[in-house]
Scaffold this active site. Structure first.
Site, mmCIF file in Angstrom:
data_model
loop_
_atom_site.group_PDB
_atom_site.id
_atom_site.type_symbol
_atom_site.label_atom_id
_atom_site.label_comp_id
_atom_site.label_asym_id
_atom_site.label_seq_id
_atom_site.Cartn_x
_atom_site.Cartn_y
_atom_site.Cartn_z
ATOM 1 C CB SER A 1 -0.859 0.007 1.269
ATOM 2 O OG SER A 1 -1.477 1.269 1.437
ATOM 3 C CE1 TYR B 1 -3.969 -2.400 5.294
ATOM 4 C CE2 TYR B 1 -3.093 -0.193 4.925
ATOM 5 C CZ TYR B 1 -3.665 -1.354 4.439
ATOM 6 O OH TYR B 1 -3.919 -1.477 3.086
HETATM 7 P P1 NAD Z 1 -11.686 -5.784 0.496
HETATM 8 O O1 NAD Z 1 -12.355 -5.677 1.821
HETATM 9 O O2 NAD Z 1 -12.539 -5.922 -0.685
HETATM 10 O O3 NAD Z 1 -10.668 -6.990 0.500
HETATM 11 C C1 NAD Z 1 -10.011 -7.479 1.638
HETATM 12 C C2 NAD Z 1 -10.260 -8.963 1.678
HETATM 13 O O4 NAD Z 1 -9.406 -9.535 2.669
HETATM 14 C C3 NAD Z 1 -11.664 -9.355 2.086
HETATM 15 O O5 NAD Z 1 -12.525 -9.472 0.976
HETATM 16 C C4 NAD Z 1 -11.464 -10.685 2.798
HETATM 17 O O6 NAD Z 1 -11.815 -11.759 1.944
HETATM 18 C C5 NAD Z 1 -9.971 -10.737 3.060
HETATM 19 N N1 NAD Z 1 -9.722 -10.993 4.477
HETATM 20 C C6 NAD Z 1 -9.673 -10.107 5.484
HETATM 21 N N2 NAD Z 1 -9.466 -10.760 6.651
HETATM 22 C C7 NAD Z 1 -9.373 -12.072 6.345
HETATM 23 C C8 NAD Z 1 -9.164 -13.255 7.116
HETATM 24 N N3 NAD Z 1 -8.978 -13.236 8.453
HETATM 25 N N4 NAD Z 1 -9.146 -14.440 6.470
HETATM 26 C C9 NAD Z 1 -9.340 -14.508 5.138
HETATM 27 N N5 NAD Z 1 -9.526 -13.426 4.360
HETATM 28 C C10 NAD Z 1 -9.543 -12.226 4.976
HETATM 29 O O7 NAD Z 1 -10.749 -4.488 0.399
HETATM 30 P P2 NAD Z 1 -9.597 -4.104 -0.646
HETATM 31 O O8 NAD Z 1 -9.350 -2.683 -0.433
HETATM 32 O O9 NAD Z 1 -9.893 -4.603 -1.975
HETATM 33 O O10 NAD Z 1 -8.353 -4.865 -0.051
HETATM 34 C C11 NAD Z 1 -7.521 -5.688 -0.801
HETATM 35 C C12 NAD Z 1 -6.075 -5.404 -0.470
HETATM 36 O O11 NAD Z 1 -5.725 -4.117 -0.958
HETATM 37 C C13 NAD Z 1 -5.729 -5.418 1.006
HETATM 38 O O12 NAD Z 1 -4.506 -6.091 1.203
HETATM 39 C C14 NAD Z 1 -5.567 -3.955 1.326
HETATM 40 O O13 NAD Z 1 -4.684 -3.752 2.398
HETATM 41 C C15 NAD Z 1 -4.988 -3.453 0.020
HETATM 42 N N6 NAD Z 1 -5.089 -2.020 -0.183
HETATM 43 C C16 NAD Z 1 -6.298 -1.424 -0.254
HETATM 44 C C17 NAD Z 1 -6.357 -0.060 -0.440
HETATM 45 C C18 NAD Z 1 -7.673 0.664 -0.523
HETATM 46 O O14 NAD Z 1 -7.673 1.890 -0.520
HETATM 47 N N7 NAD Z 1 -8.792 -0.016 -0.624
HETATM 48 C C19 NAD Z 1 -5.192 0.692 -0.572
HETATM 49 C C20 NAD Z 1 -3.969 0.043 -0.496
HETATM 50 C C21 NAD Z 1 -3.933 -1.322 -0.306
#
Ligand code: NAD
Ligand code: MG
Length: 301
Positions: free
Chosen positions: A194, A207
């Site tokens: 991230s 985080y």
């Molecule tokens: P999202 O909520 O759609 O995806 C996160 C997923 O993580 C969930 O759908 C879930 O299936 C999984 N998860 C969480 N806890 C879990 C557990 N204990 N066991 C199994 N699965 C678990 O949100 P997103 O933003 O698409 O996140 C995806 C990735 O992108 C993450 O790693 C997040 O840190 C990263 N990210 C997101 C952003 C943002 O702004 N959305 C920015 C930078 C990085």
């Protein structure tokens, strides 16, 4: 589109959130992503593939001709089922069917496995089960993540700290450890860090720290496996409209301006991040390894 204007309504769901209940529903490329056989024959595991970035990656890779298996949590069944419904319709609609032939640009198989990545045994079983269901495994896309905003370090409980690292960092170790014996020349591993790893927000201390660890993991692992022809890279998204942000990952009082502080002045959609994962898994990136690829709306890492 609402995000292009750059404002969001307050909305709160329990962790991990269900994207079909968000307003607006994130765009994961359901209506727009067009594949071009760039991943034909690949067998991919996507963690956290039910929603957000993982869902967009799943749709993109499937339409690029890959067989894809996702992991998701039991409480995310609604999102996972809707994805299954979408992709299975596409399998039925393609003339050739299957990843082996025909003129289809869709993958042949879509599989889903439910479980909690904080459990080491599940991480190992997930790899084995994916391999069995897809008939092999050559591409890891580690997207699942936990993000829980707290204003002060004193508010971060040991339980939260442990869970953040279990999901974001330790599960990567367990999954890669289990998968590595099955990977071979041409295989790829893509992790998800991230922008927070490089300029951490004050309210995302645990985080941001875990995302820094993912950078180090990616760089170090890439050197370990380069001689085997396996490439390891990471995607560093900026603010992207997904369930993680409305289920405790981002402070509610700041939600209306989520993404506004990027040069582009808006949050991204998952559909705008997925192509980077396709690039990193495909033959278009054969000289890229150990690197971090930003998709940030113009913010520098
Ligand atoms: P999202 O909520 O759609 O995806 C996160 C997923 O993580 C969930 O759908 C879930 O299936 C999984 N998860 C969480 N806890 C879990 C557990 N204990 N066991 C199994 N699965 C678990 O949100 P997103 O933003 O698409 O996140 C995806 C990735 O992108 C993450 O790693 C997040 O840190 C990263 N990210 C997101 C952003 C943002 O702004 N959305 C920015 C930078 C990085
Ligand atoms: Mg989800």
């Amino acid at each position: 589109m609402e995000t292009k204007e750059g404002t969001f309504q307050k909305q709160q769901q329990d962790v991990p959130g269900v994207q079909s209940e968000m307003n607006p529903v994130p765009d994961c490329g359901e209506e727009t992503y067009k594949g071009n056989n760039r991943l034909r024959g690949r067998r991919v595991l996507v963690t956290g593939g039910d929603s957000g970035i993982g869902r967009a990656v799943t749709i993109a890779m499937f339409r690029e001709g890959a067989d894809v298996c996702i992991s998701y949590l039991p409480s995310e069944k609604k999102d996972a089922d809707s994805l299954k419904c979408l992709l299975e319709k596409e399998i039925k609609n393609t003339s050739g069917g299957g990843s082996g032939g025909g003129t289809t640009t869709c993958g042949g198989k879509f599989e889903m496995i439910q479980g909690d990545l904080t459990c080491e045994k599940f991480c190992k079983d997930l790899v084995e089960e994916t391999k069995n269901r897809l008939g092999g495994l050559d591409t890891l896309v580690l997207v699942a993540g936990k993000q829980c905003a707290k204003n002060c370090i004193t508010e971060i409980t040991t339980e939260q700290l442990m869970e953040t690292f279990q999901v974001n960092v330790f599960s990567m170790f367990h999954i890669v450890k289990a998968a590595l014996p099955h990977l071979s020349k041409g295989s790829t591993i893509t992790t998800t860090t991230s922008i927070e790893a490089f300029s951490g927000s004050p309210f995302l201390l645990d985080y941001a720290t875990s995302k820094g660890a993912i950078v180090s993991f990616t760089q170090s692992l890439s050197k370990q496996v380069a001689h085997r022809g396996i490439r390891v890279n990471s995607v560093a998204p900026g603010p992207v409209w997904t369930p993680i942000e409305i289920s405790g990952g981002y402070p509610q009082d700041k939600l209306s301006t989520f993404g506004k502080n990027t040069p582009m002045g808006r949050a991204g959609q998952p559909s705008e991040v997925a192509p980077m994962y396709v690039f990193l898994a495909s033959c278009d990136s054969t000289y890229c390894t150990g690197d971090i690829f930003p998709v940030t709306g113009g913010k520098h890492l």
